[in-house]
Design a protein around this motif. Sequence first.
Motif, PDB file in Angstrom:
ATOM      1  N   LEU A   1       1.914  12.718   8.724  1.00  0.00           N
ATOM      2  CA  LEU A   1       0.584  12.155   8.931  1.00  0.00           C
ATOM      3  C   LEU A   1       0.038  11.549   7.640  1.00  0.00           C
ATOM      4  N   ASN A   2       0.335  12.193   6.498  1.00  0.00           N
ATOM      5  CA  ASN A   2      -0.183  11.720   5.220  1.00  0.00           C
ATOM      6  C   ASN A   2       0.609  10.547   4.653  1.00  0.00           C
ATOM      7  N   TYR A   3       1.932  10.577   4.825  1.00  0.00           N
ATOM      8  CA  TYR A   3       2.779   9.593   4.137  1.00  0.00           C
ATOM      9  C   TYR A   3       3.532   8.649   5.073  1.00  0.00           C
ATOM     10  N   GLY A   4       3.578   8.960   6.361  1.00  0.00           N
ATOM     11  CA  GLY A   4       4.240   8.076   7.311  1.00  0.00           C
ATOM     12  C   GLY A   4       5.750   8.160   7.284  1.00  0.00           C
ATOM     13  N   VAL A   5       6.313   9.079   6.551  1.00  0.00           N
ATOM     14  CA  VAL A   5       7.771   9.270   6.468  1.00  0.00           C
ATOM     15  C   VAL A   5       8.064  10.765   6.538  1.00  0.00           C
TER      16      VAL A   5
ATOM     17  N   LEU B   1      -2.600  -8.652  -5.930  1.00  0.00           N
ATOM     18  CA  LEU B   1      -3.125  -7.287  -5.928  1.00  0.00           C
ATOM     19  C   LEU B   1      -4.632  -7.304  -5.683  1.00  0.00           C
ATOM     20  N   TYR B   2      -5.346  -8.207  -6.356  1.00  0.00           N
ATOM     21  CA  TYR B   2      -6.794  -8.281  -6.177  1.00  0.00           C
ATOM     22  C   TYR B   2      -7.137  -8.593  -4.717  1.00  0.00           C
ATOM     23  N   GLU B   3      -6.380  -9.495  -4.124  1.00  0.00           N
ATOM     24  CA  GLU B   3      -6.609  -9.838  -2.715  1.00  0.00           C
ATOM     25  C   GLU B   3      -6.360  -8.627  -1.819  1.00  0.00           C
ATOM     26  N   CYS B   4      -5.359  -7.823  -2.167  1.00  0.00           N
ATOM     27  CA  CYS B   4      -5.074  -6.606  -1.394  1.00  0.00           C
ATOM     28  C   CYS B   4      -6.227  -5.605  -1.516  1.00  0.00           C
ATOM     29  N   LEU B   5      -6.753  -5.447  -2.721  1.00  0.00           N
ATOM     30  CA  LEU B   5      -7.835  -4.488  -2.936  1.00  0.00           C
ATOM     31  C   LEU B   5      -9.104  -4.912  -2.216  1.00  0.00           C
ATOM     32  N   VAL B   6      -9.397  -6.200  -2.210  1.00  0.00           N
ATOM     33  CA  VAL B   6     -10.568  -6.691  -1.484  1.00  0.00           C
ATOM     34  C   VAL B   6     -10.394  -6.449   0.012  1.00  0.00           C
ATOM     35  N   PHE B   7      -9.201  -6.733   0.526  1.00  0.00           N
ATOM     36  CA  PHE B   7      -8.956  -6.501   1.950  1.00  0.00           C
ATOM     37  C   PHE B   7      -9.038  -5.011   2.277  1.00  0.00           C
ATOM     38  N   GLN B   8      -8.599  -4.172   1.348  1.00  0.00           N
ATOM     39  CA  GLN B   8      -8.696  -2.732   1.555  1.00  0.00           C
ATOM     40  C   GLN B   8     -10.151  -2.300   1.703  1.00  0.00           C
ATOM     41  N   ARG B   9     -11.045  -2.901   0.895  1.00  0.00           N
ATOM     42  CA  ARG B   9     -12.463  -2.581   1.017  1.00  0.00           C
ATOM     43  C   ARG B   9     -13.022  -3.039   2.367  1.00  0.00           C
TER      44      ARG B   9
ATOM     45  N   CYS C   1       0.830  -1.206   0.000  1.00  0.00           N
ATOM     46  CA  CYS C   1       0.000   0.000   0.000  1.00  0.00           C
ATOM     47  C   CYS C   1       0.864   1.256   0.000  1.00  0.00           C
ATOM     48  N   PHE C   2       1.953   1.228   0.798  1.00  0.00           N
ATOM     49  CA  PHE C   2       2.856   2.379   0.817  1.00  0.00           C
ATOM     50  C   PHE C   2       3.503   2.583  -0.548  1.00  0.00           C
ATOM     51  N   LEU C   3       3.940   1.499  -1.180  1.00  0.00           N
ATOM     52  CA  LEU C   3       4.565   1.621  -2.498  1.00  0.00           C
ATOM     53  C   LEU C   3       3.583   2.158  -3.529  1.00  0.00           C
ATOM     54  N   ARG C   4       2.402   1.615  -3.566  1.00  0.00           N
ATOM     55  CA  ARG C   4       1.457   1.950  -4.630  1.00  0.00           C
ATOM     56  C   ARG C   4       0.820   3.316  -4.447  1.00  0.00           C
ATOM     57  N   TYR C   5       0.505   3.709  -3.220  1.00  0.00           N
ATOM     58  CA  TYR C   5      -0.257   4.926  -3.014  1.00  0.00           C
ATOM     59  C   TYR C   5       0.570   6.087  -2.465  1.00  0.00           C
ATOM     60  N   ASP C   6       1.666   5.801  -1.776  1.00  0.00           N
ATOM     61  CA  ASP C   6       2.444   6.878  -1.169  1.00  0.00           C
ATOM     62  C   ASP C   6       3.782   7.103  -1.874  1.00  0.00           C
TER      63      ASP C   6
END
Length: 432
Positions: free
Chosen positions: A128-132, A162-170, A101-106
């Motif tokens: 707060l937004n990026y964690g770094v 990736l699909y499993e990650c997106l489902v878990f994100q939901r 999630c950090f790689l893809r979105y941040d």
Amino acid sequence: MSIFAAELKRVCQPVRMLVVLCVFLLVALFFLPRIAWDHEVQHAADASAAIARLYGTHLDAEERSRMEDELFAQSKENIRLRMDACEAFVEAGVKTYEDYCFLRYDKTRLAVMTQEEKNAMSDEHFFLNYGVGKDYDATLSEAEITLLELSDANAGEVGEILYECLVFQRIEDWVTFWYDDRQRLASFTEYAENAYEAQALQNYVQAENYYGNMPYEVSESVSKCVGVVTVAALFSVMLLCSLSPAVDRVTKTDILQTVTKKGKKVLLQQCKVSVFCAAVISICAVAVSFGFLLMHIPSVLWNCPVNSYQSFFTIYHFNGTLLQYFLLCVVLQVLLIFACSLFAFASSLTAKNYTVLFGLLLPLLVVTEWLANLLLRIPFSAKQSLHGPLYFSDLIAFPMAEIPLCVLLFVAALFVSLLAVQKRKKELADYL
């Protein structure tokens, strides 16, 4: 051969039937997958199905700790194990769901962020937004770029992870929305457009026991699917149930047959043929709608209540299961199809020739399709998740008003068609 069979044979000409078949195939294979369903809806459906299978369709306030201890932990562990076994993730140094999630979105956002954009944010807000911190090196390695490209292409094992990650994100978003954000949403009751919406929002944010986990995307896909198929069915009915007025009025043999002792039954038989065609097309429309949804919606969700964690997005007057909601949409669909068939039949009796018939059918088709789209755009709702288009509840705020309106439309169509039959009989009686 009976009059009914003869009229049915005249209506069901090969060219007409081929056009109807092509229309239904085009809708089922092309329009439905693009309009009624997409990958975002599938993520939401799979996420809520996972909750429903493990914890049931009716939840309570004590479920959160169980979800976090059981479902969350197990899902993250499964994702970690699959990442450890996938070469693309190993080379990119991505070991957990949080890393990805950090790689893809941040990190991808930080990689293209300018120094001016960084300086415009305070250190606290940035962290707060990026964690770094602002000094973090966000340069993407070749392995990370390759992983992102594989993910975008939904390729093989990477795509499955990736699909499993997106489902878990939901699932995470769903739990956060239910348990953390409900009190924040209480302020929205002040801006409710009517008393029913205000009361529903108030009940929603103060609920101690939660009664479902249906995502709003899924229930709205039901109405979208039924709406698209209904438009195709209305076109098909208009094509089949409008007869050939020029032939009936020009050919003296048909005129004489119509006013003879046996021929007096022809007009009513033609009306019956129109109703029969409407019934067949209704069955096909329901089968296409239900077949498409059955292939896409997980079976466990059919028993989930519609008004659940989607309540903030869409508030329904209807409080039943998803299957019951689909059946109500089908009722609207069938009533519209029958009404349209009778109006088309009456138009064919009224028109003097094909030019007049086309002039009557074209506006009728436009009006009925507009009405179908309006009635089936999230029906039985008091507040919609979407904004911009016109909704039926914006015109008539009476609860569940779609069904009585369609019933009145059907009754009016039946009256008009019978009136057209009597008028036609009187006209042809002058030829005796």
